[in-house]
Structure formats: C-alpha cells, structure tokens
Design a protein around this motif. Structure first.
Motif, PDB file in Angstrom:
ATOM      1  N   ILE A   1      42.887  44.378  47.355  1.00 33.68           N
ATOM      2  CA  ILE A   1      42.004  44.032  46.229  1.00 33.68           C
ATOM      3  C   ILE A   1      42.077  42.537  45.944  1.00 33.68           C
ATOM      4  CG2 ILE A   1      41.395  44.553  43.836  1.00 33.68           C
ATOM      5  CD1 ILE A   1      42.895  47.211  44.149  1.00 33.68           C
ATOM      6  N   ILE A   2      43.264  41.934  46.084  1.00 34.80           N
ATOM      7  CA  ILE A   2      43.405  40.484  45.889  1.00 34.80           C
ATOM      8  C   ILE A   2      42.514  39.732  46.864  1.00 34.80           C
ATOM      9  CG2 ILE A   2      45.007  38.533  46.159  1.00 34.80           C
ATOM     10  CD1 ILE A   2      47.221  40.389  45.064  1.00 34.80           C
ATOM     11  N   GLN A   3      42.511  40.160  48.113  1.00 34.89           N
ATOM     12  CA  GLN A   3      41.649  39.516  49.112  1.00 34.89           C
ATOM     13  C   GLN A   3      40.178  39.646  48.749  1.00 34.89           C
ATOM     14  OE1 GLN A   3      42.932  41.478  52.690  1.00 34.89           O
ATOM     15  NE2 GLN A   3      44.826  40.274  52.857  1.00 34.89           N
ATOM     16  N   LEU A   4      39.798  40.799  48.219  1.00 34.26           N
ATOM     17  CA  LEU A   4      38.414  40.986  47.775  1.00 34.26           C
ATOM     18  C   LEU A   4      38.090  40.048  46.607  1.00 34.26           C
ATOM     19  CD1 LEU A   4      38.126  44.889  47.901  1.00 34.26           C
ATOM     20  CD2 LEU A   4      36.947  43.253  49.390  1.00 34.26           C
TER      21      LEU A   4
ATOM     22  N   LEU B   1      44.106  47.802  33.629  1.00 36.55           N
ATOM     23  CA  LEU B   1      42.883  47.002  33.566  1.00 36.55           C
ATOM     24  C   LEU B   1      42.058  47.372  32.338  1.00 36.55           C
ATOM     25  CD1 LEU B   1      40.909  44.973  34.744  1.00 36.55           C
ATOM     26  CD2 LEU B   1      39.996  46.790  36.213  1.00 36.55           C
ATOM     27  N   LEU B   2      41.929  48.657  32.040  1.00 35.80           N
ATOM     28  CA  LEU B   2      41.184  49.086  30.858  1.00 35.80           C
ATOM     29  C   LEU B   2      41.862  48.598  29.580  1.00 35.80           C
ATOM     30  CD1 LEU B   2      40.225  52.728  31.900  1.00 35.80           C
ATOM     31  CD2 LEU B   2      38.644  50.816  31.543  1.00 35.80           C
TER      32      LEU B   2
ATOM     33  N   LEU C   1      37.172  38.042  37.863  1.00 37.19           N
ATOM     34  CA  LEU C   1      37.953  38.232  39.083  1.00 37.19           C
ATOM     35  C   LEU C   1      39.295  37.503  39.038  1.00 37.19           C
ATOM     36  CD1 LEU C   1      35.235  38.155  41.909  1.00 37.19           C
ATOM     37  CD2 LEU C   1      36.329  40.120  40.813  1.00 37.19           C
ATOM     38  N   LYS C   2      39.341  36.333  38.388  1.00 38.95           N
ATOM     39  CA  LYS C   2      40.617  35.599  38.328  1.00 38.95           C
ATOM     40  C   LYS C   2      41.651  36.376  37.520  1.00 38.95           C
ATOM     41  CE  LYS C   2      39.320  30.755  39.080  1.00 38.95           C
ATOM     42  NZ  LYS C   2      39.338  29.397  38.514  1.00 38.95           N
ATOM     43  N   ASN C   3      41.234  36.881  36.364  1.00 39.33           N
ATOM     44  CA  ASN C   3      42.170  37.658  35.553  1.00 39.33           C
ATOM     45  C   ASN C   3      42.549  38.962  36.240  1.00 39.33           C
ATOM     46  OD1 ASN C   3      42.691  36.174  33.058  1.00 39.33           O
ATOM     47  ND2 ASN C   3      40.509  36.382  32.655  1.00 39.33           N
ATOM     48  N   LEU C   4      41.596  39.551  36.955  1.00 32.87           N
ATOM     49  CA  LEU C   4      41.899  40.764  37.707  1.00 32.87           C
ATOM     50  C   LEU C   4      42.937  40.471  38.788  1.00 32.87           C
ATOM     51  CD1 LEU C   4      41.527  43.667  38.618  1.00 32.87           C
ATOM     52  CD2 LEU C   4      39.480  42.940  39.885  1.00 32.87           C
TER      53      LEU C   4
ATOM     54  N   ASP D   1      42.834  31.754  32.167  1.00 31.86           N
ATOM     55  CA  ASP D   1      42.885  32.806  33.177  1.00 31.86           C
ATOM     56  C   ASP D   1      44.240  32.904  33.872  1.00 31.86           C
ATOM     57  OD1 ASP D   1      42.712  30.463  34.565  1.00 31.86           O
ATOM     58  OD2 ASP D   1      41.026  31.037  35.843  1.00 31.86           O
ATOM     59  N   ILE D   2      45.097  31.901  33.717  1.00 33.95           N
ATOM     60  CA  ILE D   2      46.409  31.943  34.363  1.00 33.95           C
ATOM     61  C   ILE D   2      47.552  31.962  33.341  1.00 33.95           C
ATOM     62  CG2 ILE D   2      46.816  29.435  34.564  1.00 33.95           C
ATOM     63  CD1 ILE D   2      47.431  32.061  37.322  1.00 33.95           C
TER      64      ILE D   2
END
Length: 490
Positions: free
Chosen positions: A240-243, A268-269, A295-298, A347-348
C-alpha cells in the motif's frame, strides 16, 4: 547575558567573563543558549552538549564549594583543620545539600563568587570556571584520585556501578567529565584543575580538531545485531505504501487493499473522523477516509501500523513508551497548529512524534535495567540531554538507534530526520528544522508533564520561538494541552 557582546569579545580574542554569586538552573539554561551561539560561531555545534555537560558539572561543584566555605564560616569551623572538617562534613549533607534551595539567598551578594570565562585563540576555544574558595589538600587529592580512577573506564556503564561518592562533588561527575572529553575527541588532558590560597580554577581547552572515539561495547554490538534481526515491514503494508508513493495510483485500488486489513481499516476510520481533520459529517467508508486524510497521511499511518506490529510482536506491549509517544503526538499537532506550521508539515507531524522514541524499544528490550538507571539518574533534574549519557554508556543513543531503524524500513527523509534529531534540533538540516523543533518541544512538554524534565532543561532559544519562555506560561500551556489530550481519549 548579552550574547552578541560576548561573541564580539571572542571575535577580538578578548576574554569574556560572566560572574555569579550562585549559579541557578535558570542561568544554566542561559549558558546552554549561549553555547549554541558560541559553538555555532566556532563551527563546532556538535560539541554543545559535551561542553555544556562539563561546564554545568564544574559550576555545580563551584556552587557546592562556596556553600561549604560559607557554612564552615557560619559554624566557626576551620576547614583546614582535620577535626573541624570531619565535624562540618558530618552535618553538611543535612544542613546544606538537603536545603539547597536556601543557598541562593545565603550566597547572593556575599563574599564568594563564581566566574565563567571564555577566550578564543585562532580556531581553539578555552573555558574556565573559577571561584574564590580554594580547596584543601585533602579535597584536591580526592579529586585527583577520582580523575585517575576515571582513566580506567571505557564507558559509563562501568562507572555507574563503581562510583559512590555522594558527600563530595568528586564522584560520578568527574568520571563523566573524563569520559566525555576522551570519547568526544577533545581529550581528557585538556581538562585541568588549579588551586592556590585564593582561588580554584578548572580549565577546558577545545582544540581546532577533535576526532571522536568510537565507543565499542557488548551492548552496542547486541543492539546492532538486534536491528539486523528485526523483520521488514509487513508486505501487505509496503504494497500500500508503494501505491501511495505512485502518482498514478487509483484510490479505489488503494482502498481495496486497505479493506483486506481490518485493524488498519479501523485505524484509518478513526483518524479520518478525528478532530484533526474537522469533518462536518461522519466518515464511514475506506474510500472516503482515504480522500479525507490524503495519501501522505495514509502512508504515515502505514508506517506507524507496521512499526507497532513489529515492536509489539518482538518485545511485547511497552505501553509506557507508546503512552508517552501518543501524548507527544497530540502535543506536536497542537503546537504545529498554534504556530502556523499546519500547511507545511502537518502531514508528517503526528507520525514523527508518534515514532520519535522507537529506538527506546531496543534499549529497553536489550537492557531495561541499565536504561532505567540512566533515566533515574537524570529524572526531575534540569540536566540537559540524556542521550549524551546513552552515547557514553553504550556507544549509541536511542535517537541514533531510531534513525537506524528508520533507514532499515526505508522511511522518508523527513521522518528519519525527525527521529534522529528530536533531542538536538539545532543539528537538523535547515530545511527540516521547523519540523524537528516542533517534535523537540512537544517531547519536552510531555516529559515536563510526566515529571521527567524540568522547565530549565529546555532550550531557551526554542522556548522563546514558541512564546513559552516563562515558566508560568509554559506550565499553563502544558496543562491546557494535557486536558485536551485527555478529552480526546475519552
């Protein structure tokens, strides 16, 4: 202290002298800030922690020496007389050390002084701590014996179990100085003590070139082997990170992969419905949650999920570390919002604070007892940077271990830097310093709440930057954020 005036004196090779009647923790905080300026000017910022630790120990010794002379005078005891000395020292711990907060009032404006001196010669810098309380022959002999004993130690772990001199200031502190100077590359021979019938002066010369000694210990070898033996992040997460890192990724595809992991889906929810994202309506689908957090936070959530899975699986649930990290993460998000950092580094922020102490898992798992000794030695004391003791005792500090783990698991650069420099933000790369400073301050505020650190252990320059350079304002801010943190967990 006028920092610019002191720097100007050093630039012209003049001796700078700062005088005290009694050096308080608040003044130590100013000295630390001054050293950041001075060692920055000398292009030796990496030695700030070493030099501050040495100078603070010497200043405390001078405080105690002056307090001792004042006490002997008030008790009509001759410090040079062996009988009087034994009589005075039998009561010194109870009447002076146990009433240390009273000594400032006794010594302020009195006959005793302490001076901190600095002078630059070429690319070398010289420090001295001087006080007008000459030490006795017996005291000097004790100091010299302790210095000789210190030469037998290669790291601090030996000293912790071997030194037990609590009545005089010649115990662990002098051993600490010798080890610091030897291992930092300054050299223990650069430290000298001089006394005559008027003054005592301890001097430290920092040469132009210093080559740190690489500390080799069994514990360091064990820790490095432990890192090598840790598994990679779970494949389901790295996929998922690669995605997330692929700009052409389809959000539906990412959502479908997340839905295969119930624990990750729940996290995540929870994140997407948190106050940090301030949604008007409840987020109930994974696809919607991905859109809300981005996506960054994910990606950052995936790092946290992967690390927690590995650490809890290898070492059990070390809730004291995770609880502190959760508090630090909340504090960091609050500070970022209050100081207009939200758009740049939000985000970080949360994940950096949550993972800043991952190196502690290794220290605690490999030798929990010794790590706790270091924590206990410094607990509640405004003693600056505890990571320096870890480096001297083991050869690696928990931020360095955390950075090695971050590298192993291929964390992004900003996250690796936040982990590595969260105790030394002034050494962080300039482009990421804002991030590291927020993590540093959040960590220190969390430590303050947990009674691990005092206000005067915190970098005065950064306190001012965050508008927290007053102890009452700082304490009120910690209480306010802590209340919000507790409400968020209800």
């Amino acid at each position: 202290m006028n920092f610019q005036e002191i720097i100007s004196q050093l630039e012209t090779a003049k001796e700078s002298r700062i005088n005290f009647y009694f050096v308080t923790e608040e003044q130590n905080q100013e000295i630390y800030a001054l050293l950041v300026h001075v060692m920055g000017y000398m292009d030796k910022l990496y030695l700030v922690e070493v030099i501050f630790t040495v100078l603070k120990e010497l200043l405390m010794n001078a405080n105690k020496a002056n307090a001792k002379r004042d006490y002997f005078t008030r008790e009509n005891l001759d410090i040079q007389n062996a009988g009087d000395y034994a009589k005075g020292m039998s009561r010194f711990q109870e009447n002076i050390i146990m009433k240390w907060n009273e000594q400032l009032d006794r010594l302020d404006g009195g006959n005793y002084y302490i001076s901190l001196l600095m002078k630059v010669e070429g690319k070398s810098i010289h420090f001295a701590v001087e006080n007008n309380a000459p030490i006795t022959k017996e005291e000097l002999a004790r100091v010299n014996r302790r210095i000789e004993v210190a030469k037998n130690y290669n790291d601090l772990s030996d000293a912790f179990t071997d030194v037990s001199d609590s009545t005089e200031s010649a115990g662990l502190g002098l051993v600490l100085i010798q080890l610091l100077l030897k291992n930092s590359g300054i050299g223990s021979e650069k430290f000298k003590i001089f006394t005559n019938d008027k003054i005592t002066r301890a001097t430290l010369s920092v040469p132009e070139v210093t080559t740190p000694v690489e500390i080799q210990t069994d514990l360091k070898t064990k820790l490095l082997n432990e890192i090598d033996g840790l598994p990679p992040l779970p494949h389901s997460l790295t996929k998922i990170i690669q995605l997330c890192n692929n700009p052409d990724s389809d959000l539906h595809m990412i959502s479908q992969e997340i839905e295969k992991n119930p624990a990750l889906s729940a996290d995540l929810l929870k994140l997407s419905n948190s106050a940090f994202f301030a949604n008007r309506s409840q987020v109930s689908s994974i696809l919607q949650a991905v859109k809300v957090v981005g996506l960054k936070n994910l990606r950052n959530l995936l790092y946290v999920s992967g690390v927690r899975k590995i650490m809890d699986g290898q070492y059990g649930k070390m809730m004291d570390v995770w609880d502190h990290s959760s508090r630090c993460s909340y504090y960091a998000r609050y500070l970022a919002t209050e100081n207009n950092h939200t758009n740049k580094i939000a985000d970080i922020i949360a994940v950096s604070a949550l993972l800043h102490d991952i190196g502690k898992f290794l220290l605690l798992s490999v030798d929990r007892g010794f790590f706790k000794k270091i924590e206990t030695y410094q607990r509640g004391v405004d003693s600056g940077n505890s990571t320096l003791l870890e480096e001297m005792a083991i050869g690696l500090s928990h931020p360095q271990l955390g950075a090695l783990l971050a590298e192993k698991w291929e964390f992004p650069l900003d996250l690796r830097v936040a982990i590595e420099y969260h105790h030394k933000p002034f050494l962080a790369p300039p482009e990421l310093r804002d991030l590291v400073e927020v993590i540093y301050m959040a960590n220190m505020m969390a430590d303050y709440h947990e009674q691990k650190k005092g206000f005067y252990a915190i970098d005065k320059i950064l306190l001012a930057k965050f508008n927290l350079d007053n102890i009452d304002v700082f304490s009120a801010a910690v209480n306010k954020i802590e209340l919000l943190f507790k409400k968020s967990n209800e």
